[in-house]
Design an enzyme around this catalytic site. Structure first.
Site, PDB file in Angstrom:
ATOM      1  N   HIS A 182       5.883  -5.681  12.012  1.00  0.00           N
ATOM      2  CA  HIS A 182       4.721  -4.499  11.566  1.00  0.00           C
ATOM      3  C   HIS A 182       3.837  -3.923  13.533  1.00  0.00           C
ATOM      4  CE1 HIS A 182       1.784  -1.362  10.482  1.00  0.00           C
ATOM      5  NE2 HIS A 182       2.781  -1.028   9.544  1.00  0.00           N
ATOM      6  N   HIS A 203       1.430   3.971   1.974  1.00  0.00           N
ATOM      7  CA  HIS A 203       1.864   4.941   3.068  1.00  0.00           C
ATOM      8  C   HIS A 203       3.399   4.998   3.473  1.00  0.00           C
ATOM      9  CE1 HIS A 203      -2.588   4.019   5.715  1.00  0.00           C
ATOM     10  NE2 HIS A 203      -2.467   5.301   5.191  1.00  0.00           N
ATOM     11  N   ASP A 245       5.447   4.752   5.482  1.00  0.00           N
ATOM     12  CA  ASP A 245       6.311   4.071   5.791  1.00  0.00           C
ATOM     13  C   ASP A 245       6.625   2.558   5.038  1.00  0.00           C
ATOM     14  OD1 ASP A 245       3.632   3.083   6.824  1.00  0.00           O
ATOM     15  OD2 ASP A 245       4.205   2.005   8.278  1.00  0.00           O
ATOM     16  N   HIS A 246       5.850   2.050   3.462  1.00  0.00           N
ATOM     17  CA  HIS A 246       5.861   1.373   3.169  1.00  0.00           C
ATOM     18  C   HIS A 246       6.514   2.149   1.546  1.00  0.00           C
ATOM     19  CE1 HIS A 246       3.381  -1.761   6.054  1.00  0.00           C
ATOM     20  NE2 HIS A 246       3.536  -0.375   6.818  1.00  0.00           N
ATOM     21  N   HIS A 295       0.866  -1.245   0.014  1.00  0.00           N
ATOM     22  CA  HIS A 295      -0.247  -0.111   0.253  1.00  0.00           C
ATOM     23  C   HIS A 295       0.741   1.155   0.205  1.00  0.00           C
ATOM     24  CE1 HIS A 295       0.837  -1.034   4.321  1.00  0.00           C
ATOM     25  NE2 HIS A 295       0.513   0.254   4.842  1.00  0.00           N
ATOM     26  N   HIS A 354      -7.747  -2.403   4.964  1.00  0.00           N
ATOM     27  CA  HIS A 354      -6.564  -0.928   5.453  1.00  0.00           C
ATOM     28  C   HIS A 354      -7.370   0.999   5.407  1.00  0.00           C
ATOM     29  CE1 HIS A 354      -3.055   0.032   7.897  1.00  0.00           C
ATOM     30  NE2 HIS A 354      -2.678   0.925   6.409  1.00  0.00           N
TER      31      HIS A 354
HETATM   32 ZN   LIG Z   1       2.903   0.275   8.116  1.00  0.00          ZN
END
Ligand SMILES: [Zn+2]
Ligand SMILES: [Zn+2]
Lengths: 312, 312
Positions: free
Chosen positions: A270, A65, A67-68, A63, A141
């Protein structure tokens, strides 16, 4: 086939947990590696491993976001700098192509290899060749977040060439016939049935790697009969209301998915930076009450995924 | 006032040198910090320091190469996550606004503070208040790459209130008159000349931080009379042809700039990963033959910049 966890944290980096990234090492299978997510500082984490950026053949983003994905432009640039010149495929939700292309363009990064983009907009198969089949399914999510199911195809049994040579089968087209299961007769009168000289079929492995998600039936469907299920475990179960509110899962929810999916092994990652080492051991312990074969991942944990007839 | 080097490498990260970022700590002066460049993993480097992202008031980007900007979206997101809610100003070349806005938008990062963008397109002053004045000048790096000259304004001497109290000057408007240098007469007949009770003027400091550049007269102009000059030193002087070809400088070229500018101290950074520790000591040593007060920076080196009358 091994899974190497480069970052096992959530949202913001901590000293002991960097942001999400996992490498599926397929060196024996195809002399390459596949990456799943690429949080900031993934290329720095790689410096402490044997991973070579030029060996990375595919990158799957679960996805969008930060942090990814925020480690992606840097990794792609370094891959070029370190001599990577083979093409790369990037799979991910809509927007990933624009993000990468714009970052590379504005930073004047000129790669010496091509990037093929596959933006996913519905559940289904996203890759297939004679070795592997990958399907994606959207999880829960808030924003589009995908899980990836990597299925290694079963391999037909190999012809036992050594044994046939001992019996005096001469090199040549007879081997082809035997491989098809036909019966042949040698000059000395021996009759040989190919079916007796084909080894057992080698069952392929199934690895399911989920993006961020709250507990979802979709996760169970995607992970069915997996050898390995990688599931987020942002929160401990005492914080399940927080997990639900932020579209994340707890350790117990992850264990429930593994159990209902009939998975073999569950790897939790995570993990929120709020939990210290003792908490994470507790997280593992309480998940095991529901699903015995559960393990908490740390940065640089490597898990091997043996073939069914190898020693585990 | 201190300079903290978070990353001192060049192009690609190495284990011992992360990508460019420097923090100018202005805690005594304005209870905030200014950042210069923000390579990938800057927010991870910060975890090993006392820097608080919410204290960062301004970020200056020297140029748009990835090793100087790819840490920015992550740092901005974490600043919000960690409670930062005060506005921030970002200075940099054209393109920086698009890069940041697009990265934040596609990653669905919702900050709780405003960002003011100042895109530089010509040499000149980019910031001034009653304490500081910052000018930018374009250097020579192929793409637009700026140097920043941070000038602390001279501070007028302080009124010696302690001494005046001892002489019996009552609290009130008389102090205002004395501060202006007027002469007053107390009730007891004493005459007091304000000019006798004003401390010495405090000379402001000058810090010049250059972006990537080959040797350039512009660097010398910008760095004139600096207390501190931060200059890139990507290559050793034996590799000066490489430096020139890639629009970078050597240690000796940096020392030449410091000498011609009449700087007080030279800090070398942006060191190529090809050089090991021994090389970098050699780099320092040979620059010192030209400019004595030269120091090679390492990740986490902190250099204090004392006022002229403080002990050095
Ligand atoms: Zn995340
Ligand atoms: Zn650079």
């Amino acid at each position: 086939m091994e899974l190497l966890f480069l970052g096992t944290g959530s949202g913001v980096p901590a000293k002991h947990r960097n942001l999400s990234s996992i490498v599926l090492k397929l060196l024996d299978e195809r002399n390459s590696m596949w990456m799943f997510d690429c949080g900031e500082s993934t290329q720095q984490q790689i410096l402490n491993t044997t991973v070579k950026p030029r060996k990375i053949e595919k990158i799957f983003l679960t996805h969008m976001h930060g942090d990814h994905i925020f480690g992606l432009p840097g990794l792609l640039s370094s891959r070029a700098f370190q001599g990577g010149d083979t093409p790369l495929t990037i799979y991910g939700p809509k927007g990933i192509k624009q993000y990468v292309m714009m970052s590379l363009k504005l930073s004047q990064s000129h790669l010496r290899y091509g990037i093929h983009y596959v933006e996913i907009d519905e559940d289904g198969m996203i890759f297939e060749d004679d070795q592997f089949l990958v399907t994606a399914k959207r999880l829960q999510h808030g924003i589009p977040s995908y899980g990836y199911r990597i299925v290694e195809k079963d391999r037909k049994g190999e012809l036992m060439a050594d044994k046939l040579q001992q019996l005096g089968v001469p090199f040549g087209p007879l081997y082809g016939k035997l491989k098809k299961g036909e019966t042949i007769r040698l000059e000395d009168g021996q009759e040989i049935d190919g079916r007796d000289f084909i080894g057992p079929m080698q069952k392929g492995r199934i690895v399911t790697i989920l993006g961020d998600t709250k507990f979802s039936e979709k996760s169970i469907e995607l992970a069915e009969d997996s050898d390995i299920l990688v599931h987020e475990s942002t929160f401990m179960h005492k914080d399940k209301d927080l997990a639900y509110r932020y579209n994340h899962s707890t350790n117990v929810e992850a264990a429930t998915v593994a159990k209902k999916a009939g998975a073999e092994k569950l790897l939790l990652t995570h993990i929120s930076a709020r939990y210290l080492y003792a908490d994470s051991k507790q997280m593992e312990k309480s998940a095991r009450q529901l699903f015995e074969n559960t393990f908490i991942m740390n940065d640089f944990t490597e898990v091997s995924i043996p073939l069914k007839n190898e020693e585990r």
